[in-house]
Write a protein that holds these residues in place. Sequence first.
Motif, PDB file in Angstrom:
ATOM      1  N   ARG A   1     115.671   1.723  53.934  1.00  0.00           N
ATOM      2  CA  ARG A   1     114.254   1.668  54.293  1.00  0.00           C
ATOM      3  C   ARG A   1     113.336   1.986  53.110  1.00  0.00           C
ATOM      4  O   ARG A   1     112.206   1.502  53.051  1.00  0.00           O
ATOM      5  N   TRP A   2     113.783   2.859  52.216  1.00  0.00           N
ATOM      6  CA  TRP A   2     112.964   3.301  51.085  1.00  0.00           C
ATOM      7  C   TRP A   2     113.778   3.232  49.805  1.00  0.00           C
ATOM      8  O   TRP A   2     114.999   3.316  49.822  1.00  0.00           O
ATOM      9  N   THR A   3     113.087   3.125  48.685  1.00  0.00           N
ATOM     10  CA  THR A   3     113.738   3.139  47.381  1.00  0.00           C
ATOM     11  C   THR A   3     113.916   4.596  46.972  1.00  0.00           C
ATOM     12  O   THR A   3     112.950   5.271  46.608  1.00  0.00           O
ATOM     13  N   LEU A   4     115.136   5.073  47.080  1.00  0.00           N
ATOM     14  CA  LEU A   4     115.447   6.472  46.799  1.00  0.00           C
ATOM     15  C   LEU A   4     116.323   6.573  45.559  1.00  0.00           C
ATOM     16  O   LEU A   4     117.201   5.736  45.343  1.00  0.00           O
TER      17      LEU A   4
ATOM     18  N   ALA B   1     108.635  10.410  53.255  1.00  0.00           N
ATOM     19  CA  ALA B   1     108.994   9.629  54.446  1.00  0.00           C
ATOM     20  C   ALA B   1     110.494   9.681  54.708  1.00  0.00           C
ATOM     21  O   ALA B   1     110.926   9.883  55.848  1.00  0.00           O
ATOM     22  N   ALA B   2     111.291   9.504  53.678  1.00  0.00           N
ATOM     23  CA  ALA B   2     112.741   9.503  53.849  1.00  0.00           C
ATOM     24  C   ALA B   2     113.252  10.883  54.261  1.00  0.00           C
ATOM     25  O   ALA B   2     114.152  10.999  55.099  1.00  0.00           O
TER      26      ALA B   2
ATOM     27  N   GLU C   1     107.565   7.805  49.313  1.00  0.00           N
ATOM     28  CA  GLU C   1     108.903   7.428  49.780  1.00  0.00           C
ATOM     29  C   GLU C   1     109.785   8.658  49.972  1.00  0.00           C
ATOM     30  O   GLU C   1     110.564   8.727  50.915  1.00  0.00           O
TER      31      GLU C   1
ATOM     32  N   GLY D   1     112.645  10.468  44.663  1.00  0.00           N
ATOM     33  CA  GLY D   1     112.140   9.109  44.519  1.00  0.00           C
ATOM     34  C   GLY D   1     111.239   9.010  43.304  1.00  0.00           C
ATOM     35  O   GLY D   1     110.917  10.014  42.657  1.00  0.00           O
TER      36      GLY D   1
ATOM     37  N   GLN E   1     118.210   4.954  52.802  1.00  0.00           N
ATOM     38  CA  GLN E   1     118.203   4.198  51.546  1.00  0.00           C
ATOM     39  C   GLN E   1     117.863   2.728  51.764  1.00  0.00           C
ATOM     40  O   GLN E   1     117.310   2.086  50.880  1.00  0.00           O
TER      41      GLN E   1
END
Length: 152
Positions: free
Chosen positions: A71-74, A107-108, A104, A99, A69
């Motif tokens: 690292r990425w907008t989840l 990747a997450a 994202e 997401g 969370q």
Amino acid sequence: MKIVVQNAAFELGAEVDAMRRGRSDIGAIASFVGLARDMNDGSDVAAMTLEHYPGMTEKALAALVEEAQSRWTLLDVTLIHRVGRLLPGDPIVLVAVAGSHRGEAFAACEFIMDYLKTRAPFWKKEETQEGERWVEARASDDAAAMRWGKTD
């Protein structure tokens, strides 16, 4: 966010439906389901047993999801990992990441799975014709986790 360690099987469709129920802000859900195999390192595997330390495992999984969370907008994450005795074909792990956009979410999801293989406190014992054996992390799992950079 849902993080669960359980003996019971999970249902991918039901988990994804629960993530998106009542939400119109989710544009993508990326998921990964890991299954128990009948072969490993050249030996037939009749079953495997996954063990963990209750409490410690859930904290480690929560920290892993929090790292994703950061690292990425989840918008949501579901992480279910089974323990106990599993047979070939049984589902072991579910990682589902929601997401606004697919990039994202993909990747997450991959990040969480890569780190689950190396950092999560689970121990796997396989039952083979040669007897029982504990399974070590693979070099390929370590390499996959390392590509994301050090997070400890």
